[in-house]
Write a protein that holds these residues in place. Structure first.
Motif, PDB file in Angstrom:
ATOM      1  N   TRP A  30       0.843  -1.199   0.000  1.00  0.00           N
ATOM      2  CA  TRP A  30       0.000   0.000   0.000  1.00  0.00           C
ATOM      3  C   TRP A  30       0.880   1.252   0.000  1.00  0.00           C
ATOM      4  CZ3 TRP A  30       1.566  -2.570   4.206  1.00  0.00           C
ATOM      5  CH2 TRP A  30       1.913  -1.869   5.358  1.00  0.00           C
ATOM      6  N   GLU A  31       0.239   2.386  -0.308  1.00  0.00           N
ATOM      7  CA  GLU A  31       0.948   3.661  -0.359  1.00  0.00           C
ATOM      8  C   GLU A  31       0.530   4.523   0.825  1.00  0.00           C
ATOM      9  OE1 GLU A  31       2.152   7.140  -3.568  1.00  0.00           O
ATOM     10  OE2 GLU A  31       0.243   6.097  -3.805  1.00  0.00           O
ATOM     11  N   ILE A  32       1.510   5.172   1.446  1.00  0.00           N
ATOM     12  CA  ILE A  32       1.260   6.102   2.546  1.00  0.00           C
ATOM     13  C   ILE A  32       1.657   7.502   2.090  1.00  0.00           C
ATOM     14  CG2 ILE A  32       1.855   6.719   4.923  1.00  0.00           C
ATOM     15  CD1 ILE A  32       2.579   3.802   5.411  1.00  0.00           C
ATOM     16  N   LYS A  33       0.744   8.470   2.300  1.00  0.00           N
ATOM     17  CA  LYS A  33       1.014   9.859   1.916  1.00  0.00           C
ATOM     18  C   LYS A  33       0.904  10.760   3.139  1.00  0.00           C
ATOM     19  CE  LYS A  33      -0.598   9.471  -2.894  1.00  0.00           C
ATOM     20  NZ  LYS A  33      -1.492  10.042  -3.923  1.00  0.00           N
ATOM     21  N   HIS A  34       1.969  11.502   3.396  1.00  0.00           N
ATOM     22  CA  HIS A  34       1.979  12.499   4.463  1.00  0.00           C
ATOM     23  C   HIS A  34       2.249  13.857   3.810  1.00  0.00           C
ATOM     24  CE1 HIS A  34       1.862   9.421   7.520  1.00  0.00           C
ATOM     25  NE2 HIS A  34       2.993   8.879   7.101  1.00  0.00           N
ATOM     26  N   ASP A  35       1.199  14.623   3.577  1.00  0.00           N
ATOM     27  CA  ASP A  35       1.339  15.911   2.889  1.00  0.00           C
ATOM     28  C   ASP A  35       1.413  17.100   3.845  1.00  0.00           C
ATOM     29  OD1 ASP A  35       1.347  14.799   0.310  1.00  0.00           O
ATOM     30  OD2 ASP A  35      -0.833  14.646   0.309  1.00  0.00           O
ATOM     31  N   TYR A  36       1.314  16.853   5.139  1.00  0.00           N
ATOM     32  CA  TYR A  36       1.392  17.932   6.124  1.00  0.00           C
ATOM     33  C   TYR A  36       2.857  18.311   6.357  1.00  0.00           C
ATOM     34  CZ  TYR A  36       2.116  13.657   8.852  1.00  0.00           C
ATOM     35  OH  TYR A  36       2.560  12.438   9.299  1.00  0.00           O
ATOM     36  N   PRO A  37       3.136  19.533   6.834  1.00  0.00           N
ATOM     37  CA  PRO A  37       4.529  19.978   7.013  1.00  0.00           C
ATOM     38  C   PRO A  37       5.211  19.425   8.262  1.00  0.00           C
ATOM     39  CG  PRO A  37       3.015  21.726   7.652  1.00  0.00           C
ATOM     40  CD  PRO A  37       2.165  20.625   7.054  1.00  0.00           C
ATOM     41  N   GLN A  38       4.448  18.937   9.246  1.00  0.00           N
ATOM     42  CA  GLN A  38       5.068  18.465  10.475  1.00  0.00           C
ATOM     43  C   GLN A  38       6.044  17.315  10.197  1.00  0.00           C
ATOM     44  OE1 GLN A  38       1.833  18.898  10.082  1.00  0.00           O
ATOM     45  NE2 GLN A  38       1.220  20.462  11.562  1.00  0.00           N
ATOM     46  N   CYS A  39       7.180  17.340  10.890  1.00  0.00           N
ATOM     47  CA  CYS A  39       8.187  16.297  10.696  1.00  0.00           C
ATOM     48  C   CYS A  39       8.972  16.115  11.984  1.00  0.00           C
ATOM     49  CB  CYS A  39       9.132  16.649   9.536  1.00  0.00           C
ATOM     50  SG  CYS A  39      10.042  18.192   9.806  1.00  0.00           S
ATOM     51  N   PHE A  55       9.825  -4.382   1.880  1.00  0.00           N
ATOM     52  CA  PHE A  55      10.514  -3.444   1.001  1.00  0.00           C
ATOM     53  C   PHE A  55       9.893  -2.066   1.222  1.00  0.00           C
ATOM     54  CE2 PHE A  55      11.164  -7.460  -1.182  1.00  0.00           C
ATOM     55  CZ  PHE A  55      12.438  -7.363  -1.717  1.00  0.00           C
ATOM     56  N   LEU A  56      10.741  -1.055   1.400  1.00  0.00           N
ATOM     57  CA  LEU A  56      10.277   0.325   1.490  1.00  0.00           C
ATOM     58  C   LEU A  56      10.746   1.084   0.262  1.00  0.00           C
ATOM     59  CD1 LEU A  56      10.921   1.308   5.233  1.00  0.00           C
ATOM     60  CD2 LEU A  56       8.713   1.054   4.096  1.00  0.00           C
ATOM     61  N   VAL A  57       9.831   1.822  -0.362  1.00  0.00           N
ATOM     62  CA  VAL A  57      10.147   2.631  -1.531  1.00  0.00           C
ATOM     63  C   VAL A  57       9.643   4.046  -1.273  1.00  0.00           C
ATOM     64  CG1 VAL A  57       9.477   3.085  -3.922  1.00  0.00           C
ATOM     65  CG2 VAL A  57      10.188   0.793  -3.248  1.00  0.00           C
ATOM     66  N   HIS A  99       5.723  10.588   0.357  1.00  0.00           N
ATOM     67  CA  HIS A  99       4.937   9.499  -0.210  1.00  0.00           C
ATOM     68  C   HIS A  99       5.826   8.261  -0.244  1.00  0.00           C
ATOM     69  CE1 HIS A  99       2.194  12.499  -2.621  1.00  0.00           C
ATOM     70  NE2 HIS A  99       2.181  12.707  -1.310  1.00  0.00           N
ATOM     71  N   GLN A 100       5.313   7.152   0.264  1.00  0.00           N
ATOM     72  CA  GLN A 100       6.098   5.920   0.303  1.00  0.00           C
ATOM     73  C   GLN A 100       5.207   4.709   0.028  1.00  0.00           C
ATOM     74  OE1 GLN A 100       6.509   6.534   4.833  1.00  0.00           O
ATOM     75  NE2 GLN A 100       6.855   4.337   4.579  1.00  0.00           N
ATOM     76  N   ILE A 101       5.822   3.675  -0.513  1.00  0.00           N
ATOM     77  CA  ILE A 101       5.141   2.400  -0.722  1.00  0.00           C
ATOM     78  C   ILE A 101       5.732   1.386   0.247  1.00  0.00           C
ATOM     79  CG2 ILE A 101       4.764   0.488  -2.327  1.00  0.00           C
ATOM     80  CD1 ILE A 101       4.775   2.510  -4.610  1.00  0.00           C
ATOM     81  N   VAL A 102       4.860   0.695   0.967  1.00  0.00           N
ATOM     82  CA  VAL A 102       5.266  -0.350   1.897  1.00  0.00           C
ATOM     83  C   VAL A 102       4.833  -1.691   1.308  1.00  0.00           C
ATOM     84  CG1 VAL A 102       5.096  -1.230   4.250  1.00  0.00           C
ATOM     85  CG2 VAL A 102       4.944   1.238   3.832  1.00  0.00           C
ATOM     86  N   PHE A 103       5.785  -2.583   1.132  1.00  0.00           N
ATOM     87  CA  PHE A 103       5.542  -3.875   0.486  1.00  0.00           C
ATOM     88  C   PHE A 103       5.993  -4.979   1.423  1.00  0.00           C
ATOM     89  CE2 PHE A 103       7.123  -6.810  -3.163  1.00  0.00           C
ATOM     90  CZ  PHE A 103       5.997  -7.607  -3.031  1.00  0.00           C
ATOM     91  N   GLN A 104       5.045  -5.669   2.047  1.00  0.00           N
ATOM     92  CA  GLN A 104       5.337  -6.759   2.977  1.00  0.00           C
ATOM     93  C   GLN A 104       4.981  -8.085   2.319  1.00  0.00           C
ATOM     94  OE1 GLN A 104       2.785  -5.357   6.112  1.00  0.00           O
ATOM     95  NE2 GLN A 104       4.407  -4.201   7.111  1.00  0.00           N
TER      96      GLN A 104
END
Length: 322
Positions: A30-39, A55-57, A99-104
């Protein structure tokens, strides 16, 4: 930004139950999107692990990830491989959208009779998957191809066009072949038939009884093999003795427990099934080149996120013992 890992960041470690999107494919992507500025580092910054390989992309932005060995900052286009049961934790590194893809995936389920000879190279019982990360860091062409294949698997899993299962299986096989043919280790010299499937009941027994006393006789009864045949067969298949394997698994459990920051060294030794503290320290130093206390201290106090990271390549800050 220069956050430092502190005792407050060391929390419990969570065993993440992976629910496969398609049980027959043994994977979740699945894809995870964090578009907020907090880090920065969350509080608490929790660890987790799972039996599946991950695998993390990163497709956009920057991702910080810590394992027991290293802190890594991933950029867009980077790929990272986490071995089975490897504790890790991640965070959004910069203010830019992430934006990242997590592949388990359970890689062992993607071998059939025709490819079983290569199973032991990816099973992690005798060979670590960590060298593949060095391959991604040093070979841009391999990294780009792996990135493309994982994105393809994600797209197929989302669209589910007729035949998507075949497309995903083909991409997984292509990914395994990519790693196999570009690995610089002398894989040709390794045994073709690991025999791990025959030992599986014994290996499962070890995993389930690590806190208890485990003897060769126990597993001989499970496999219905004689003592002398078993110890020779185990050494031939696994590349190390039965006792060394049990000790290795116990130290790996101890490493996970040390990441929690909650138990004393003595409690961790007992939880790992080692009742003699002197033996525990000796074994731990054999596998980590430092004491459990030094290992824990490094994770607490000496891992920092660098202010600036080079763009376009994975940056790794070592946190393992020297």
């Amino acid at each position: 930004m220069n956050p430092t890992l502190s005792p407050a960041n060391l929390t419990e470690i969570r065993n993440e139950e992976v629910v496969y999107q398609n049980p027959l494919l043994f994977l979740k992507i699945w894809e995870i999107k964090h578009d907020y500025p907090q880090c920065g580092l969350p509080d608490p910054w929790t660890w987790h692990w799972h039996k599946q390989v991950e695998f993390l992309v990163v497709t956009q932005g920057q991702l910080g990830i810590q394992t027991k060995d290293a802190y890594t900052v991933m950029e867009a286009g980077d790929v990272l491989l986490l071995g089975s049961s490897q504790p890790h934790r991640t965070h959004k590194y910069s203010e830019a959208p992430l934006h990242q893809i997590v592949f388990q995936i359970d890689l062992t389920q993607h071998f059939d009779l025709s490819t079983l000879a290569y199973l032991h190279l990816f099973s992690e019982l005798t060979h670590s998957l960590e060298p593949f990360n060095e391959l991604f860091r040093s070979n841009s062409a391999v990294r780009a191809k792996a990135y493309q294949l994982i994105r393809q698997i994600h797209e197929e899993s989302q669209t589910r066009t007729i035949g998507y299962e075949l497309a995903i299986v083909a991409a997984i096989k292509h990914l395994l072949l990519l790693l196999l043919r570009n690995d610089k280790r002398d894989l040709a010299g390794l045994t073709e038939d690991s025999g791990i499937s025959r030992l599986r009941p014994a290996l499962n027994y070890i995993d389930e009884h690590l806190t208890e006393r485990i003897t060769v006789e126990d597993v001989c009864r499970i496999l219905n093999l004689s003592y002398h045949y078993f110890i020779k067969y185990f050494k031939k298949v696994m590349g190390l003795s039965f006792i060394d394997y049990v000790n290795y698994k116990r130290i790996k459990k101890a490493e996970r427990l040390l990441l929690t920051g909650d138990l004393s060294i003595m409690e961790i030794s007992y939880e790992a099934g080692i009742q003699n503290m002197a033996q525990f320290y000796k074994l731990f130093k054999r596998y980590n080149q430092c004491s459990p206390k030094e290992f824990k201290q490094r994770l607490r106090d000496h891992t920092e996120v660098q202010d600036e990271q080079p763009v376009g390549a994975i940056t790794e800050l070592r946190t393992a013992c020297p």
